[in-house]
Design a protein around this motif. Structure first.
Motif, short mmCIF file in Angstrom:
data_model
loop_
_atom_site.label_atom_id
_atom_site.label_comp_id
_atom_site.label_asym_id
_atom_site.label_seq_id
_atom_site.Cartn_x
_atom_site.Cartn_y
_atom_site.Cartn_z
N HIS A 97 0.82 -1.21 0.00
CA HIS A 97 0.00 0.00 0.00
C HIS A 97 0.86 1.27 0.00
O HIS A 97 0.56 2.24 -0.71
CB HIS A 97 -0.95 -0.01 1.19
CG HIS A 97 -1.92 -1.15 1.18
ND1 HIS A 97 -2.91 -1.26 0.24
CD2 HIS A 97 -2.02 -2.25 1.96
CE1 HIS A 97 -3.61 -2.36 0.45
NE2 HIS A 97 -3.08 -2.99 1.49
N VAL A 153 1.36 4.35 -2.89
CA VAL A 153 1.36 5.79 -2.63
C VAL A 153 2.61 6.44 -3.20
O VAL A 153 2.55 7.51 -3.82
CB VAL A 153 1.26 6.06 -1.11
CG1 VAL A 153 1.45 7.54 -0.81
CG2 VAL A 153 -0.09 5.59 -0.58
N SER A 154 3.75 5.80 -3.01
CA SER A 154 5.01 6.38 -3.51
C SER A 154 5.02 6.44 -5.03
O SER A 154 5.58 7.37 -5.62
CB SER A 154 6.20 5.56 -3.00
OG SER A 154 6.23 4.27 -3.58
#
Length: 395
Positions: free
Chosen positions: A97, A101-102
């Motif tokens: 997760h 996001v990165s």
């Protein structure tokens, strides 16, 4: 002053495009390692492609509207700084997760960088070299597939996928400092206000051009993003062979990018429809020979040529219809490319995890680009009619 030869600054933009392209496409080479490490399916790992692409689709135009008011050098170097941060976060992400996001953070930089950078590149050369200037900048993407993606795949196999993202961040750092050192702030046109940029999208030919990119390009990532599991599970190659397979495809991308730039400068309309049809046929060819190791490599090489030959034509056509919002239009086209990448990533993942299996991915990838060819034929006809109307007015 515009030049009749390729200026050094365009090569700097190529270097930056190489770093960004490596970040975007390296997932294709390390997808099996990511899936194993994070205890997810390969289809789920492929959604990292879609997350990156959707960040470009949504964030790219919004950032560009805001950033075009600032100095081009500061904008390009600042975007590279954010790119570095995103990839360092990817390198140290402890779970799936946070890695998603990165990837979104890194993906936010690509649209405005390519959009603004493409306009800067064309402003540095004579009009007759516009297609080649765009092609030269996007050659960074092809080089990323020849050198960056295979190297990132090898690094992942030897040292783990975390090291791959660290290496990408190092590439981004080199690109950022090159921009700061060699790209001059002077010599570029002043940014238009937001309203003037948005008004360009009232042009139906611009909207059709963006739709062409989104539809025609969808087949590329559907196949390329899953070429590793296809080659390993269906064709029978080992994980170690994926590196040189990506090199072969990458060489095809370079050749295609060169051919696409030259053919677009010669006749944009003919180049657009020829290369779009060629990519569809190459996808079908890959699917037909997926069980044969030698023929699979040959077909994948041809796919590389046919697919990236579309890029200069797609980007140049959008910029031609961008009017006062050329930078935003160019960025919107990067979003269109990545909308296609996101869809391709989802499509390939769904087919891979379904009963159809990896062997059907090339055939599934060939379906949507057919609608792109129909739109190309439509816009070619409309542009021809407009050209005749202008000639009639003059005469």
């Amino acid at each position: 002053m515009k030049q009749d030869k390729m200026p050094f600054q365009v090569w700097i933009l190529t270097l930056a495009a190489f770093a960004i392209g490596t970040a975007e496409f390296v997932i294709a080479g390390i997808l099996p390692q990511l899936a194993t490490s994070l205890s997810i399916t390969e289809g789920q790992a492929g959604y990292l492609i879609s997350a990156y692409a959707l960040a470009i689709v949504i964030g790219g135009p919004i950032l560009t509207i805001y950033l075009t008011r600032f100095n081009k050098k500061a904008v390009l170097s600042g975007l590279m700084a954010l790119f570095i941060i995103g990839n360092l976060l990817s390198a140290f992400a402890p779970n799936y997760h946070l890695l998603l996001v990165s990837r979104v953070i890194a993906g936010l930089t690509q649209g405005p960088f390519y959009g603004i950078g493409a306009v800067v590149a064309t402003n540095l050369v004579a009009e007759k070299m516009a297609g080649r200037a765009v092609g030269q900048m996007f050659a960074g993407l092809t080089l990323a597939n020849v050198l960056g993606v295979p190297a990132g795949t090898w690094i992942s196999l030897q040292f783990g996928w975390h090291s791959t993202f660290i290496s990408v961040a190092v590439l981004g750092t080199l690109a950022m400092f090159s921009i700061l050192m060699f790209i001059k702030a002077a010599g570029h046109s002043e940014a238009k206000d937001s309203k003037a940029q948005l008004m360009a999208f009232k042009n139906p030919l611009l909207l059709i051009s963006l739709a062409i990119t989104a539809l025609s390009w969808s087949g590329f990532m559907a196949l390329y993003g899953y070429i590793a599991p296809i080659a390993m599970h269906i064709t029978g190659y080992s994980a170690g062979a994926i590196t040189w397979l990506l090199v072969v495809v990458g060489v095809g991308l370079i050749i295609g990018n060169i051919l696409g730039g030259r053919s677009s400068d010669k006749n944009l309309n003919k180049a657009s429809i020829f290369w779009a049809i060629a990519m569809i046929l190459s996808l079908i060819a890959v699917g037909l020979v997926v069980d044969n190791k030698i023929l699979f490599v040959i077909a994948a090489f041809i796919f590389g040529i046919a697919s990236f030959a579309n890029v200069p034509a797609m980007q140049l056509r959008v910029m031609n219809h961008g009017g006062e919002g050329q930078e935003l239009a160019a960025t919107a086209n990067i979003s269109a490319f990545n909308l296609a990448n996101a869809f391709g990533g989802f499509l390939g993942g769904i087919v891979l995890d379904s009963q159809l299996g990896a062997g059907m991915i090339p055939f599934a990838a060939a379906i949507i680009p057919v609608f792109g060819v129909i739109l190309i034929a439509t816009i070619n006809r409309r542009e021809t009619q407009q050209g005749r109307a202008v000639l009639d007015t003059i005469s």
